[in-house]
Design an enzyme around this catalytic site. Structure first.
Site, PDB file in Angstrom:
ATOM      1  N   GLU A 131      -1.171  -8.838   3.069  1.00 45.08           N
ATOM      2  CA  GLU A 131      -0.937  -9.502   4.662  1.00 45.08           C
ATOM      3  C   GLU A 131      -2.606 -10.315   5.251  1.00 45.08           C
ATOM      4  O   GLU A 131      -2.329 -11.297   6.089  1.00 45.08           O
ATOM      5  CB  GLU A 131      -0.460  -9.085   5.680  1.00 45.08           C
ATOM      6  CG  GLU A 131      -0.994  -7.758   5.872  1.00 45.08           C
ATOM      7  CD  GLU A 131      -1.277  -6.227   4.885  1.00 45.08           C
ATOM      8  OE1 GLU A 131      -0.956  -6.599   4.042  1.00 45.08           O
ATOM      9  OE2 GLU A 131      -1.882  -5.315   5.675  1.00 45.08           O
ATOM     10  N   CYS A 139       0.880  -1.238  -0.234  1.00 43.09           N
ATOM     11  CA  CYS A 139      -0.044   0.302   0.195  1.00 43.09           C
ATOM     12  C   CYS A 139       0.817   1.330   0.036  1.00 43.09           C
ATOM     13  O   CYS A 139       1.379   1.586  -1.065  1.00 43.09           O
ATOM     14  CB  CYS A 139      -1.215   0.087   1.304  1.00 43.09           C
ATOM     15  SG  CYS A 139      -2.558   0.973   1.066  1.00 43.09           S
ATOM     16  N   HIS A 194      -3.683  -5.036   0.913  1.00 41.98           N
ATOM     17  CA  HIS A 194      -2.691  -6.069   1.493  1.00 41.98           C
ATOM     18  C   HIS A 194      -2.902  -7.080   1.854  1.00 41.98           C
ATOM     19  O   HIS A 194      -4.152  -7.991   2.507  1.00 41.98           O
ATOM     20  CB  HIS A 194      -3.468  -5.209   3.065  1.00 41.98           C
ATOM     21  CG  HIS A 194      -3.872  -3.909   3.194  1.00 41.98           C
ATOM     22  ND1 HIS A 194      -2.002  -3.333   4.456  1.00 41.98           N
ATOM     23  CD2 HIS A 194      -4.285  -2.634   2.964  1.00 41.98           C
ATOM     24  CE1 HIS A 194      -2.521  -1.754   4.155  1.00 41.98           C
ATOM     25  NE2 HIS A 194      -3.161  -1.590   3.259  1.00 41.98           N
TER      26      HIS A 194
HETATM   27  N1  GLN Z   1      -2.259   6.672   2.844  1.00 41.03           N
HETATM   28  C1  GLN Z   1      -2.150   6.048   1.599  1.00 41.03           C
HETATM   29  C2  GLN Z   1      -3.477   6.069   0.866  1.00 41.03           C
HETATM   30  O1  GLN Z   1      -3.987   6.739   1.847  1.00 41.03           O
HETATM   31  C3  GLN Z   1      -1.753   4.142   2.252  1.00 41.03           C
HETATM   32  C4  GLN Z   1      -2.936   3.418   3.068  1.00 41.03           C
HETATM   33  C5  GLN Z   1      -2.734   2.570   3.263  1.00 41.03           C
HETATM   34  O2  GLN Z   1      -1.342   2.028   3.072  1.00 41.03           O
HETATM   35  N2  GLN Z   1      -2.973   1.094   3.974  1.00 41.03           N
HETATM   36  O3  GLN Z   1      -3.499   5.781   0.009  1.00 41.03           O
END
Ligand code: GLN
Length: 547
Positions: free
Chosen positions: A521, A380, A519
């Site tokens: 994970e 992310c 994600h």
């Molecule tokens: N802050 C970033 C976004 O909103 C990444 C979010 C995250 O890593 N879950 O896109």
């Protein structure tokens, strides 16, 4: 009609109720039953999405886009059953629903009260999907006696009365403190906690007693007598070296048998524990070790990245190595050389995160991994950092950055290679968002499909070109930089099915350098490691053999 097991806690918090619930779910499955686990949280936040990871640990995201408590992660990791929006509820959510109904006039002018309006709302929630499983396990957050918890305790008491006899049982987790001076385990706090529970009408059927010392037979008998449970329903729970021993340990201690006895299920089906025996064997007998640096922001509290550390463990179990992780605060090398801190690791992981603080350090970590050919997994924000790094250092867009940081600072400083996503397709509808929308529940959340490029590294990792993964983000890599970045070696190897949103990037001339917008994970299990973590650890192992 499902049977219900209500899991409550007493004496102190953090006794591992979530883990005990998850392990019990796994044991019931091992006996051939279907299960679903639920978490009822007394806090007033509508969901944990807006709570700081420092305070509350990771926000776990379900396929259907709910932002939930990290206990749901345990539930999924132990049972493999994908949690849903309807498996997590808080007082905040309950009250919001009740108040919305009141505003709509649904209560026809009645005075709205905790009993019955709030309790009915909670009872309706508990029962969702009643006909789908053999056992519904409902964990109540917090400890008995907490003011916020009362409506939940009252609801489960009523619920067990509404149901036919024998349909619901109560399992209570407590602590037996050990007094070094007298060399004794004390049962009094447990007695008090059970008294508290009984004073609100709930008599536990099973007591699970956490203890750092072996519980002597005499104390067990005393607990049974004073707390009015059967002696074989006093289940000792000792500290474990790994959470993945919990199903076997609880089975040894007689938990699943006690549960089936409490329901009067006889003869009980024999359990097949082979999955957990294999899991336990793999975790206890690693053949070697790899060192992974996790460069993030919420490094003081390991729970902030719970699923990541678990997924790495799963990857290690598959490859039969121990994964040693070191959590490095990205800010520490913001003004120095990343090499000082990152040399000697077999792989680098940059996890998700929010806000600008620490991001320059994460960009350096991505650069270090790319230039030194160290395996890199960016998740992310970690993928966004990899893209910004490549944009700055390979494509020479010197002021490349994310709109997220400009929004936070309230001024325009960066060329937004990562921009605020205002519109996207969800199934067959278009979702729209403005910058100043509410923060809660408004990100791109939950499972989305992605299409992988045939022949790419990720397609090889997944062994497939069509995947579905869970998202939680507001910002997105801008597709308009694709050509420029690909010309310098950063390939966009996974895209949303409509081809608009970059989901995966990878480095062409690198043994293992992958960034993902989602994600992975969240979907890893000890008995089925996520392919990305399985292969990332494998790459780390290969790297460790190079040095
Ligand atoms: N802050 C970033 C976004 O909103 C990444 C979010 C995250 O890593 N879950 O896109």
């Amino acid at each position: 009609m499902a049977r219900y097991i209500f899991i409550t806690g007493g004496v102190v918090s953090s006794l591992g109720k979530g883990l005990a619930s998850a392990a019990l779910g796994a044991l019931l499955q091992a006996r051939g039953y279907s299960v679903r686990l639920r978490k009822l949280d007394p806090y007033l936040n509508v969901d944990p999405g807006t709570m700081s990871p420092f305070e509350h640990g990771e926000v776990f995201v379900t396929d259907d886009g709910a932002e939930t408590d990290l206990d749901l992660g345990h539930y999924e990791r132990f049972t493999g059953v994908a949690a849903r929006q309807t498996d997590s509820i808080s007082s905040g959510r309950v009250y919001t629903t009740v108040l919305e109904k009141e505003r709509r006039g649904d209560y026809l002018g009645k005075t709205i009260q905790v009993i019955p309006h709030v309790t009915n709302e909670i009872k309706d929630f508990i029962e969702i999907g009643d006909d789908e499983v053999d056992f519904m396990l409902c964990e109540i957050g917090g400890t008995v006696g907490d003011i916020e918890g009362l409506p939940f305790f009252e609801s489960i008491r009523q619920f067990s009365q509404d149901k036919p006899r024998g349909q619901c049982i109560f399992m209570h987790l407590t602590l037996l403190p050990y007094l070094g001076a007298s060399g004794e385990l004390k049962t009094k706090p447990t007695q008090h906690s059970v008294k508290e529970l009984r004073s609100i009408g709930i008599a536990p059927d099973i007591l699970v007693c956490r203890s750092e010392k072996k519980i002597p037979e005499k104390e067990r008998a005393k607990l049974a007598l004073f707390c009015n449970v059967r002696p074989d329903s006093v289940i000792p729970a000792y500290d474990l070296s790994t959470i993945y021993d919990a199903p076997l340990a609880y089975h040894e201690a007689g938990m699943d048998q006690a549960v089936l006895d409490a329901f009067g299920i006889s003869p009980a089906p024999q359990p097949d524990l082979s999955t957990w025996q294999d899991v336990s064997e793999r975790i206890h007998k690693p053949d070697g070790e790899v060192k992974v640096a996790i460069v993030g922001k919420y490094t003081q509290l390991e729970d902030a990245y719970k699923s990541i550390s678990e997924a790495l463990t799963h990857g290690g179990m598959f490859n039969r190595v121990k994964v040693k992780t070191e959590w490095i605060d990205a800010e520490v090398f913001e003004n120095g050389d990343a090499a000082d801190k990152l040399t000697g690791f077999d792989a680098i992981l940059v996890p998700g995160g929010f806000g600008e603080r620490g991001t320059e350090g994460k960009i350096k970590a991505a650069q270090f991994a790319r230039e030194n050919k160290v395996p890199y997994l960016g998740i992310c924000l970690g993928m966004q950092m990899a893209v910004i790094e490549a944009a700055r250092n390979l494509a020479k867009i010197k002021n490349a950055g994310s709109e997220e940081f400009d929004h936070e600072a309230g001024e325009k400083r960066f060329e937004p290679v990562v921009y605020h996503l205002k519109e996207w397709v969800e199934g067959n509808r278009t979702v729209a968002r403005a910058v100043d929308d509410d923060k809660g529940g408004t990100m791109r959340l939950g499972a989305y499909n992605a299409t992988l490029t045939d022949g790419s590294k990720v397609a090889e990792v997944y062994g497939d070109t069509a995947i579905s993964e869970r998202h939680r983000h507001r910002y997105e890599v801008d597709i308009k930089y694709r050509k420029q970045l690909e010309d310098c070696g950063l390939i966009f190897s996974g895209m949303s099915p409509d081809g608009k949103l970059p989901e995966i990037v990878e480095c062409k001339d690198h043994p293992w350098y992958i960034g993902v917008q989602y994600h992975p994970e969240l979907k890893s299990k000890p008995f089925a490691p996520h392919p990305l973590f399985r292969e990332f650890v494998k790459a780390a192992l290969e790297q460790s053999r190079l040095v």
